[in-house]
Design a protein around this motif. Structure first.
Motif, PDB file in Angstrom:
ATOM      1  N   ILE A 159       0.931  -1.143   0.165  1.00 41.43           N
ATOM      2  CA  ILE A 159       0.120   0.070   0.011  1.00 41.43           C
ATOM      3  C   ILE A 159       1.033   1.247   0.064  1.00 41.43           C
ATOM      4  O   ILE A 159       1.569   1.230   0.965  1.00 41.43           O
ATOM      5  N   VAL A 160       0.717   1.936  -1.057  1.00 38.32           N
ATOM      6  CA  VAL A 160       1.649   3.227  -1.234  1.00 38.32           C
ATOM      7  C   VAL A 160       0.939   4.308  -0.910  1.00 38.32           C
ATOM      8  O   VAL A 160      -0.377   4.630  -1.504  1.00 38.32           O
ATOM      9  N   VAL A 161       1.098   5.310   0.126  1.00 38.95           N
ATOM     10  CA  VAL A 161       0.512   6.287   0.507  1.00 38.95           C
ATOM     11  C   VAL A 161       1.095   7.633  -0.002  1.00 38.95           C
ATOM     12  O   VAL A 161       1.929   7.908   0.414  1.00 38.95           O
ATOM     13  N   HIS A 162       0.272   8.542  -0.658  1.00 33.66           N
ATOM     14  CA  HIS A 162       0.805   9.743  -0.797  1.00 33.66           C
ATOM     15  C   HIS A 162      -0.080  10.928  -0.452  1.00 33.66           C
ATOM     16  O   HIS A 162      -1.235  10.683   0.011  1.00 33.66           O
ATOM     17  N   GLY A 163       0.529  12.033  -0.202  1.00 36.10           N
ATOM     18  CA  GLY A 163       0.006  13.216   0.237  1.00 36.10           C
ATOM     19  C   GLY A 163       0.480  14.063   1.504  1.00 36.10           C
ATOM     20  O   GLY A 163       1.655  13.332   1.892  1.00 36.10           O
ATOM     21  N   ASP A 164      -0.095  14.921   2.031  1.00 32.34           N
ATOM     22  CA  ASP A 164       0.339  15.907   2.847  1.00 32.34           C
ATOM     23  C   ASP A 164       0.076  15.274   4.456  1.00 32.34           C
ATOM     24  O   ASP A 164      -1.277  14.897   4.593  1.00 32.34           O
ATOM     25  N   MET A 165       0.950  14.494   4.977  1.00 33.19           N
ATOM     26  CA  MET A 165       0.741  13.864   6.350  1.00 33.19           C
ATOM     27  C   MET A 165       1.370  14.565   7.196  1.00 33.19           C
ATOM     28  O   MET A 165       2.276  13.841   7.932  1.00 33.19           O
ATOM     29  N   SER A 166       0.893  15.482   7.909  1.00 36.39           N
ATOM     30  CA  SER A 166       1.411  16.093   9.072  1.00 36.39           C
ATOM     31  C   SER A 166       1.135  15.587  10.261  1.00 36.39           C
ATOM     32  O   SER A 166       1.826  15.670  11.238  1.00 36.39           O
ATOM     33  N   HIS A 167      -0.214  15.030  10.352  1.00 34.51           N
ATOM     34  CA  HIS A 167      -0.457  14.279  11.768  1.00 34.51           C
ATOM     35  C   HIS A 167      -0.624  12.819  11.439  1.00 34.51           C
ATOM     36  O   HIS A 167      -1.335  12.129  12.455  1.00 34.51           O
ATOM     37  N   THR A 168      -0.295  12.190  10.198  1.00 26.87           N
ATOM     38  CA  THR A 168      -0.363  10.668  10.183  1.00 26.87           C
ATOM     39  C   THR A 168       0.836  10.108   9.754  1.00 26.87           C
ATOM     40  O   THR A 168       1.698  10.540   8.860  1.00 26.87           O
ATOM     41  N   ASN A 169       0.933   8.855  10.318  1.00 22.00           N
ATOM     42  CA  ASN A 169       2.119   8.251  10.176  1.00 22.00           C
ATOM     43  C   ASN A 169       2.009   7.213   9.099  1.00 22.00           C
ATOM     44  O   ASN A 169       0.962   6.125   9.236  1.00 22.00           O
ATOM     45  N   PRO A 170       2.531   7.074   8.164  1.00 26.16           N
ATOM     46  CA  PRO A 170       2.161   6.408   6.847  1.00 26.16           C
ATOM     47  C   PRO A 170       2.209   4.757   7.263  1.00 26.16           C
ATOM     48  O   PRO A 170       1.314   3.800   6.766  1.00 26.16           O
ATOM     49  N   VAL A 171       3.284   4.515   8.149  1.00 25.44           N
ATOM     50  CA  VAL A 171       3.427   3.167   8.552  1.00 25.44           C
ATOM     51  C   VAL A 171       2.149   2.472   9.343  1.00 25.44           C
ATOM     52  O   VAL A 171       1.760   1.509   9.239  1.00 25.44           O
ATOM     53  N   ALA A 172       1.895   3.505  10.453  1.00 28.22           N
ATOM     54  CA  ALA A 172       0.917   3.400  11.488  1.00 28.22           C
ATOM     55  C   ALA A 172      -0.529   3.247  10.340  1.00 28.22           C
ATOM     56  O   ALA A 172      -1.369   2.371  10.797  1.00 28.22           O
ATOM     57  N   LEU A 173      -0.663   3.957   9.569  1.00 26.65           N
ATOM     58  CA  LEU A 173      -1.689   4.023   8.657  1.00 26.65           C
ATOM     59  C   LEU A 173      -2.040   2.857   8.112  1.00 26.65           C
ATOM     60  O   LEU A 173      -3.148   2.216   8.090  1.00 26.65           O
ATOM     61  N   ARG A 174      -1.059   2.415   7.050  1.00 31.25           N
ATOM     62  CA  ARG A 174      -1.264   1.017   6.515  1.00 31.25           C
ATOM     63  C   ARG A 174      -1.555  -0.286   7.459  1.00 31.25           C
ATOM     64  O   ARG A 174      -2.276  -1.002   7.190  1.00 31.25           O
ATOM     65  N   ALA A 175      -0.777  -0.343   8.850  1.00 30.04           N
ATOM     66  CA  ALA A 175      -1.178  -1.399   9.795  1.00 30.04           C
ATOM     67  C   ALA A 175      -2.321  -1.182  10.169  1.00 30.04           C
ATOM     68  O   ALA A 175      -3.005  -2.104  10.706  1.00 30.04           O
ATOM     69  N   ASN A 176      -2.928  -0.130  10.436  1.00 30.75           N
ATOM     70  CA  ASN A 176      -4.346   0.088  11.057  1.00 30.75           C
ATOM     71  C   ASN A 176      -5.556  -0.348   9.896  1.00 30.75           C
ATOM     72  O   ASN A 176      -6.486  -0.993  10.193  1.00 30.75           O
ATOM     73  N   VAL A 177      -5.235   0.062   8.689  1.00 32.82           N
ATOM     74  CA  VAL A 177      -6.176  -0.176   7.561  1.00 32.82           C
ATOM     75  C   VAL A 177      -5.903  -1.459   7.027  1.00 32.82           C
ATOM     76  O   VAL A 177      -7.165  -2.165   6.681  1.00 32.82           O
ATOM     77  N   ALA A 178      -4.998  -2.150   6.626  1.00 30.59           N
ATOM     78  CA  ALA A 178      -4.662  -3.378   6.047  1.00 30.59           C
ATOM     79  C   ALA A 178      -5.941  -4.311   6.800  1.00 30.59           C
ATOM     80  O   ALA A 178      -6.316  -5.192   5.852  1.00 30.59           O
TER      81      ALA A 178
END
Length: 292
Positions: A48-67
């Protein structure tokens, strides 16, 4: 030329049964092949490749939570459900999800940009720059200077626009807006960082803005007349039709009209029945009518 004799009934029945069996077998093979193809672990979501402005979101944690919430593989995944899963994460306003061949997802996210707190003190609800209300854990250092909006449900955008109108008007007072409130009767009220409260009343936004502009323009002279600066302001009531009432720190005077009336009343009292004079800390302008 002799016509061919019709096939016997039993032969025709056998041919029909054979055709049906062949079709069923072919369909079964196609279904089994499709099931194997679609369920094969080789086609599972591998990245899962995440793009965008992530000032308050950690991409690693985001993928782990959503997957764990993603059901299906590269071909069977419902993209709308995947989008909803990403948008349910705090601070994420929108998410665009697309398949990224051969086994990945590409996600473009947009975060909320907080403009104000919403609701009573301690509420985790915020308002973004579109006037939309959302819930997220605000960072104390980053959002310490955000104003608070308190009003009826569904009025967050209108209140944010009103705040943007009023904020520059109060700058000459040397104190920013801490809280802007709107009650169910449409009456506006603000609290400044200094602790001073200003009742602005109801009416159109233009009426409220004009009352505040008049107050900010004239209050320095009123305060100076009492030997004070505008930072001595405690309360102000702008709901008067022809003026306003205010209270200044350390000022225990009344208007000239009120003082004259009280002096006259005291002079008319019998000497045997003296009463202590009532002292007000409020300096007012004549205002017989009010806006709620």
């Amino acid at each position: 030329m002799n016509d061919a004799l019709p096939a016997p009934l039993d032969v025709r029945v056998m041919n029909m049964i054979a055709t049906i069996l062949f079709v069923c077998c072919a369909v079964g093979v196609v279904v089994a092949g499709s099931w194997w193809f679609l369920r094969n672990p080789a086609f599972g979501i591998g990245r899962i490749v995440v793009h965008g402005d992530m000032s308050h979101t950690n991409p690693v944690a985001l993928r782990a939570n959503v997957a764990p919430q993603l059901v299906g593989n590269f071909f069977t995944l419902n993209l709308q459900q995947a989008r909803d899963a990403f948008e349910n994460v705090p601070w994420i306003r929108t998410a665009q999800v697309r398949r990224d061949y051969p086994n990945g997802l590409a996600v473009e996210i947009q975060e909320h940009r907080a403009r104000a707190f919403w609701g009573p003190e301690g509420s985790p609800t915020l308002v973004n720059h579109f006037g939309e209300v959302f819930e997220a854990q605000a960072d104390e250092e980053e959002h310490n200077n955000l104003p608070r909006l308190e009003g009826p449900e569904g009025h967050s955008l209108d209140m944010l626009k009103m705040y943007d109108h009023l904020a520059p008007i109060v700058q000459p007072l040397g104190s920013a807006i801490d809280t802007l409130g709107l009650n169910g009767r449409g009456s506006w009220r603000m609290k400044l960082d200094s602790g001073a409260t200003i009742e602005m009343g109801s009416g159109s936004n233009g009426d409220v803005i004009r009352r505040l502009e008049r107050f900010v323009r004239t209050v320095p002279k009123v305060a100076a007349h009492q030997g004070r600066k505008v930072d001595a302001l405690e309360t102000a009531d702008l709901r008067q039709m022809d003026g306003y009432a205010l209270r200044l720190k350390g000022v225990t005077t009344v208007s000239a009209e009120t003082a004259a009336a009280r002096a006259k009343a005291e002079a008319a009292r019998p000497a045997a029945a003296p009463r202590a004079a009532k002292v007000s800390r409020t300096s007012t302008t004549n205002a017989p009518r009010r806006n709620n």
